[in-house]
Design an enzyme around this catalytic site. Structure first.
Site, mmCIF file in Angstrom:
data_model
loop_
_atom_site.group_PDB
_atom_site.id
_atom_site.type_symbol
_atom_site.label_atom_id
_atom_site.label_comp_id
_atom_site.label_asym_id
_atom_site.label_seq_id
_atom_site.Cartn_x
_atom_site.Cartn_y
_atom_site.Cartn_z
ATOM 1 N N GLU A 153 8.703 -2.173 2.778
ATOM 2 C CA GLU A 153 9.680 -3.079 2.151
ATOM 3 C C GLU A 153 10.838 -2.333 1.485
ATOM 4 O O GLU A 153 11.041 -2.419 0.261
ATOM 5 C CB GLU A 153 8.980 -3.989 1.144
ATOM 6 C CG GLU A 153 7.999 -4.930 1.800
ATOM 7 C CD GLU A 153 7.530 -6.056 0.890
ATOM 8 O OE1 GLU A 153 7.573 -5.902 -0.341
ATOM 9 O OE2 GLU A 153 7.127 -7.111 1.426
ATOM 10 N N GLU A 317 2.643 -8.939 6.929
ATOM 11 C CA GLU A 317 1.819 -9.326 5.771
ATOM 12 C C GLU A 317 1.906 -10.835 5.575
ATOM 13 O O GLU A 317 2.981 -11.429 5.743
ATOM 14 C CB GLU A 317 2.339 -8.684 4.478
ATOM 15 C CG GLU A 317 2.265 -7.185 4.404
ATOM 16 C CD GLU A 317 2.844 -6.668 3.080
ATOM 17 O OE1 GLU A 317 2.946 -7.454 2.106
ATOM 18 O OE2 GLU A 317 3.222 -5.493 3.032
HETATM 19 C C1 GLA Z 1 4.549 -6.948 -0.584
HETATM 20 C C2 GLA Z 1 4.081 -5.513 -0.452
HETATM 21 C C3 GLA Z 1 2.600 -5.360 -0.550
HETATM 22 C C4 GLA Z 1 2.015 -6.241 -1.619
HETATM 23 C C5 GLA Z 1 2.429 -7.656 -1.346
HETATM 24 C C6 GLA Z 1 1.860 -8.657 -2.310
HETATM 25 O O1 GLA Z 1 4.654 -7.630 0.570
HETATM 26 O O2 GLA Z 1 4.522 -4.931 0.745
HETATM 27 O O3 GLA Z 1 2.315 -4.007 -0.815
HETATM 28 O O4 GLA Z 1 2.467 -5.835 -2.875
HETATM 29 O O5 GLA Z 1 3.823 -7.737 -1.457
HETATM 30 O O6 GLA Z 1 2.188 -9.974 -1.919
#
Ligand code: GLA
Ligand code: ZN
Length: 684
Positions: A153, A317
């Site tokens: 991210e 995710e």
């Molecule tokens: C983001 C991060 C993860 C985690 C999620 C929690 O997507 O990439 O490491 O912290 O949020 O929702």
């Protein structure tokens, strides 16, 4: 369309951090057993594992990761291996403070948190390349290695001296001379003329924040700098593992807006990844919108991500249950996990992956949903829901080689425009809401199962029957010419208030509206009235009266015909909505913001004349049921999802197979609350 992963089945997996459990091998044993039970076929390793991989500078320990690879391989599980740059070990920051970000007040951060490294620091770049090279050397040839997950991210900005210098270099390459820079930033305003490159600084509350051209360039620079950092990260991987695709997980914006992520131009970034992946966290069951309303927004985000490469993408995710960072972390209602997961597949995702496979025992994410939670049981609702989705994905294997049906409708979305519009000192900051406007235009199409692409200005418009270009405040002349050519060639175009105001440098167009826009829409825009939230006008169109709000353009027609008129205020009786026929095409201009009641009637009339609603072998009773089609030359898969807490039925008008049970489907199908059905004509 490419298929860089050469997938023969959908991916079902997620982020796994066994590095938190190395002193509990029995937990890891059990995890792998449970992965199989839940039909998980992929694990994402190494996100944030740097301190375990390189506990001190130049001393590496890969033994634990070797073991996890062995375990994955023993049960045929794919590995998505992350580069660890999303969070650095303490020793690195302690020894080389330049890797820490500096904020826009010039203050260097302490060690802590994550996703906060300087993108320019030569030392950070070198350290990242070194560890990435080690990972590629060690794991590049493991048969389980499916893909590289680069960092995590990416986002944010750094204002350190190194980044400021890089910004100046970027500006020199763009403008070549200070004269050009001064012109682009209109710097004689407030006597801000630059007389040396060294005077140029990133926007800051301590310095300039009112030079909107500078602000816009800073956004662009941050994207380019981040991509440059990413390119630096992947160099050793491209060299040592040229056949392993790379991705990085993009983000969606947070509730309540369900907005795109605004830090980085993903349209640009997407050109550098082999496959788009993103992290999707809709806040189902919130208290301010219906499930269908949120489903529409989530559908749009998925269409946006698919459109970045006009290809299938991955959900990197999502949560099996709830997150830990929404304002209210509600559980999913029964059925919702399957509903939300298959929605993404329906729009072209080739995976359902989770953050996280095994819940953290401590720190901020110990309460974030996980497949295996801290009670370690396979009897939780989340574990069972995940198992159901895993089973579904196995049944749907035949659909992995399909794509979301080609769209005939496109909505233009542009990052430069978003940044410039947000920053413009005009209109009303509370009501500009570019992305929400896109959502409102998208709604009709989602409710009527009409596929939509979200296109960038560089995309070819000619495949589309209808192009919608809302609030295109910053538009260059070339794009205005492209719109004109599109309509001349038979395209149908919808534009709105607040369009074509500034050029690429965020300088106001001189001498009235762009000639190509005038010619295309057959009108000129005299001025824009910004309304307070409780002020309204009314619009007479389609023999009805609609409420208008927020913005009213005052139009003078020159070739266009009126479709709707204002009823109040000093511009009562003037045109609010117009249509301009041009050869085979037509351009529509919506001069005011309305509620979706008008947009529904407006798009229905276009739908009737352009025949946009697809012929489907299924009939639904309510717009809260969505039908998305994935297809290839030989098969169609119809994903039918009930985004409502009320059961409903649908009718099949042709014999189809239930793709989840492989049985012939009855012509009347019950759809329970949040229920999902998938039908196919595939013979396999
Ligand atoms: C983001 C991060 C993860 C985690 C999620 C929690 O997507 O990439 O490491 O912290 O949020 O929702
Ligand atoms: Zn920096």
């Amino acid at each position: 369309m490419s298929n860089p992963l050469k997938l023969t089945h959908f991916l079902h997996g997620g982020d796994y951090n066994p590095d938190q459990w190395l002193d509990h091998p029995e937990i890891i044993d059990r995890d792998f057993h449970l992965f199989q039970q839940a039909h998980l076929n992929s694990i994402t390793l190494g996100v944030f594992s740097w301190a375990k991989l390189e506990p001190s500078e130049g001393h590496y320990d890969f033994s634990w990761l070797d073991d996890i690879f062995d375990r994955a391989e023993a049960q045929g599980t794919h590995v998505i291996l992350a580069t660890p740059s999303g969070a650095r070990p303490r020793w690195l920051a302690e020894k080389y403070p330049e890797v820490l970000r500096v904020d826009n007040h010039g203050q260097r951060q302490h060690f802590g948190e994550r996703h906060n490294h300087c993108y320019t620091s030569p030392i950070y770049r070198e350290k990242v390349q070194t560890i990435n090279r080690k990972l590629a050397e060690r794991y590049g040839h493991r048969k389980s290695l499916l893909m590289w997950h680069i960092s995590n991210e990416y986002g944010g900005q750094c204002f350190c001296d190194l980044c400021q210098a890089a910004f100046r270099d970027w500006l020199k390459a763009k403008y070549h001379s200070l004269d050009c820079l001064n012109h682009a930033y209109w710097s004689s305003f407030w006597s801000h003329t630059y007389t040396s490159w060294d005077q140029v600084e990133a926007p800051s509350p301590l310095g300039d924040q009112s030079v909107t051209g500078l602000n816009l360039d800073w956004h662009r620079f941050v994207t380019d700098r981040t991509i440059d950092f990413f390119e630096n990260e992947i160099k050793p991987l491209r060299e040592l593992t040229p056949n392993i695709p790379v991705t990085t997980n993009f983000m969606g914006g947070n509730p309540p807006e369900s907005h795109v992520f605004t830090d980085l131009d993903y349209q640009k970034f997407a050109e550098h990844v082999d496959i788009v992946s993103w992290d999707s966290y809709p806040n189902w069951s919130n208290d301010y919108e219906s499930t269908a309303q949120l489903a529409m927004k989530t559908a749009l985000m998925n269409d946006e991500m698919r459109s970045l490469k006009h290809d299938n993408y991955l959900i990197m995710e999502s949560t099996p249950s709830q997150v830990n960072w929404h304002p209210y972390n509600r559980s999913k209602r029964p059925g919702m996990h399957e509903m939300g997961s298959l929605q993404q597949i329906a729009h072209g995702a080739n995976s359902v992956m989770y953050f996280q496979l095994h819940q953290s025992r401590g720190a901020s994410e110990m309460f974030h949903g996980a497949v295996i939670t801290n009670n370690l049981s396979d009897q939780t609702r989340a574990f069972k829901d995940v198992t159901t989705v895993g089973h579904d994905l196995q049944q749907l294997t035949g659909a992995v080689a399909t794509h979301r049906r080609d769209a005939r409708v496109a909505i233009v979305f542009d990052y430069d425009n978003m940044w410039a519009l947000d920053d413009s000192r005009n209109y009303a900051n509370a009501t500009k809401q570019y992305w929400r406007t896109i959502q409102e235009h998208y709604q009709y199409f989602w409710e009527h199962d009409i596929p939509v692409d979200i296109v960038k200005t560089a995309d070819d418009l000619t495949p589309y029957t209808l192009v919608i270009d809302p609030m295109h405040f910053l538009m260059d002349q070339a794009f205005a010419a492209k719109l004109k050519a599109y309509v001349h060639q038979g395209g149908h175009l919808v534009g709105t208030y607040i369009t074509g105001i500034v050029d690429r440098n965020d300088l106001a167009y001189q001498g009235g509206w762009l000639p190509d826009l005038q010619a295309t829409y057959g009108l000129t825009v005299q001025e824009t009235d910004t309304l307070y939230p409780h002020q309204h006008n009314t619009l007479k169109a389609f023999d009805k009266t609609y409420t208008t709000k927020d913005y009213s353009d005052l139009l003078v027609l020159d070739g266009a015909e009126p479709l709707g008129t204002y009823e109040r205020d000093f511009y009562a009786g003037t045109t609010a909505i117009s249509r301009h026929p041009l050869e085979q095409g037509a351009a529509y201009y919506l001069g005011c913001r309305t509620d979706t009641d008008f947009l529904e009637d407006f798009y229905r009339s276009l739908d009737r004349s352009l025949k946009l609603t697809p012929e489907l072998p299924l009939k639904k009773k309510t717009p809260t049921v969505s039908i998305q089609v994935r297809e290839n030359a030989t098969a169609h898969f119809y994903f039918v999802i009930n985004f409502s807490h009320q059961a409903t039925t649908i009718q099949l008008t042709q014999p189809l197979t239930d793709a989840l049970t492989h049985q012939p489907a009855d012509s009347t199908q019950e759809l329970p609350a949040y229920g999902v059905r998938v039908f196919t004509d595939s013979q396999d």
